[in-house]
Motif scaffolding. Structure first.
Motif, PDB file in Angstrom:
ATOM      1  N   ALA A  36       0.836  -1.201   0.000  1.00 25.75           N
ATOM      2  CA  ALA A  36       0.000   0.000   0.000  1.00 25.75           C
ATOM      3  C   ALA A  36       0.873   1.254   0.000  1.00 25.75           C
ATOM      4  O   ALA A  36       0.606   2.208  -0.735  1.00 25.75           O
ATOM      5  CB  ALA A  36      -0.933   0.009   1.205  1.00 25.75           C
ATOM      6  N   PHE A  37       1.929   1.246   0.801  1.00 28.24           N
ATOM      7  CA  PHE A  37       2.846   2.388   0.805  1.00 28.24           C
ATOM      8  C   PHE A  37       3.582   2.511  -0.522  1.00 28.24           C
ATOM      9  O   PHE A  37       3.689   3.598  -1.089  1.00 28.24           O
ATOM     10  CB  PHE A  37       3.851   2.269   1.953  1.00 28.24           C
ATOM     11  N   VAL A  38       4.089   1.387  -1.024  1.00 25.03           N
ATOM     12  CA  VAL A  38       4.826   1.403  -2.291  1.00 25.03           C
ATOM     13  C   VAL A  38       3.908   1.786  -3.442  1.00 25.03           C
ATOM     14  O   VAL A  38       4.274   2.607  -4.289  1.00 25.03           O
ATOM     15  CB  VAL A  38       5.496   0.034  -2.548  1.00 25.03           C
ATOM     16  N   LEU A  83       4.299   4.961  -5.826  1.00 27.24           N
ATOM     17  CA  LEU A  83       4.400   4.817  -7.279  1.00 27.24           C
ATOM     18  C   LEU A  83       3.316   5.628  -7.988  1.00 27.24           C
ATOM     19  O   LEU A  83       3.596   6.316  -8.978  1.00 27.24           O
ATOM     20  CB  LEU A  83       4.273   3.344  -7.677  1.00 27.24           C
ATOM     21  N   PHE A  84       2.096   5.540  -7.498  1.00 33.02           N
ATOM     22  CA  PHE A  84       1.008   6.278  -8.133  1.00 33.02           C
ATOM     23  C   PHE A  84       1.232   7.783  -8.010  1.00 33.02           C
ATOM     24  O   PHE A  84       0.923   8.528  -8.940  1.00 33.02           O
ATOM     25  CB  PHE A  84      -0.341   5.868  -7.539  1.00 33.02           C
ATOM     26  N   ASN A  85       1.764   8.249  -6.880  1.00 33.60           N
ATOM     27  CA  ASN A  85       2.076   9.671  -6.730  1.00 33.60           C
ATOM     28  C   ASN A  85       3.159  10.105  -7.704  1.00 33.60           C
ATOM     29  O   ASN A  85       3.119  11.220  -8.217  1.00 33.60           O
ATOM     30  CB  ASN A  85       2.509   9.993  -5.299  1.00 33.60           C
ATOM     31  N   VAL A  87      -4.556   0.195  -5.757  1.00 33.62           N
ATOM     32  CA  VAL A  87      -3.238   0.788  -5.551  1.00 33.62           C
ATOM     33  C   VAL A  87      -2.389  -0.112  -4.658  1.00 33.62           C
ATOM     34  O   VAL A  87      -1.222  -0.402  -4.963  1.00 33.62           O
ATOM     35  CB  VAL A  87      -3.355   2.207  -4.937  1.00 33.62           C
ATOM     36  N   ALA A  88      -2.966  -0.579  -3.558  1.00 32.09           N
ATOM     37  CA  ALA A  88      -2.240  -1.448  -2.628  1.00 32.09           C
ATOM     38  C   ALA A  88      -1.874  -2.770  -3.287  1.00 32.09           C
ATOM     39  O   ALA A  88      -0.793  -3.311  -3.053  1.00 32.09           O
ATOM     40  CB  ALA A  88      -3.075  -1.686  -1.378  1.00 32.09           C
ATOM     41  N   THR A  89      -2.760  -3.307  -4.120  1.00 24.92           N
ATOM     42  CA  THR A  89      -2.484  -4.572  -4.795  1.00 24.92           C
ATOM     43  C   THR A  89      -1.351  -4.419  -5.795  1.00 24.92           C
ATOM     44  O   THR A  89      -0.470  -5.285  -5.876  1.00 24.92           O
ATOM     45  CB  THR A  89      -3.757  -5.106  -5.491  1.00 24.92           C
TER      46      THR A  89
END
Length: 85
Positions: free
Chosen positions: A39-41, A45-47, A64-66
């Motif tokens: 979830a953090f990664v 990445l999405f940011n 996003v977390a997946t």
């Protein structure tokens, strides 16, 4: 988000990622840890690509977390190798 929501999101994302990457679960604890780290990664990445990261307990945050958990799980298998069951 509350700790319980992070654990729930992490469990679900880690479970989905485990099924996508290696077709078998990695164990409940490892699934949760990989999902939470994912979830953090995934949020990071999405940011980096201009989207929002994890925003709460919803389907977008689960996706996003997946994605992040799949990345983490692939790196985990790359570093530690696949174990035969």
């Amino acid at each position: 988000m509350s700790i319980l929501a992070w654990l729930l999101l992490g469990l679900i994302a880690g479970f989905i990622a485990s099924k996508l990457v290696n077709r078998t679960g990695s164990g409940v604890l490892l699934d949760i840890v990989l999902g939470i780290v994912g979830a953090f990664v995934g949020g990071w990445l999405f940011n980096q690509f201009g989207s929002s990261g994890v925003s709460g307990l919803n389907l977008y945050s689960l996706a996003v977390a997946t994605v992040g958990a799949v990345v983490i799980l692939a790196l985990y298998h790359l570093i530690f190798g696949r174990r035969a069951l």
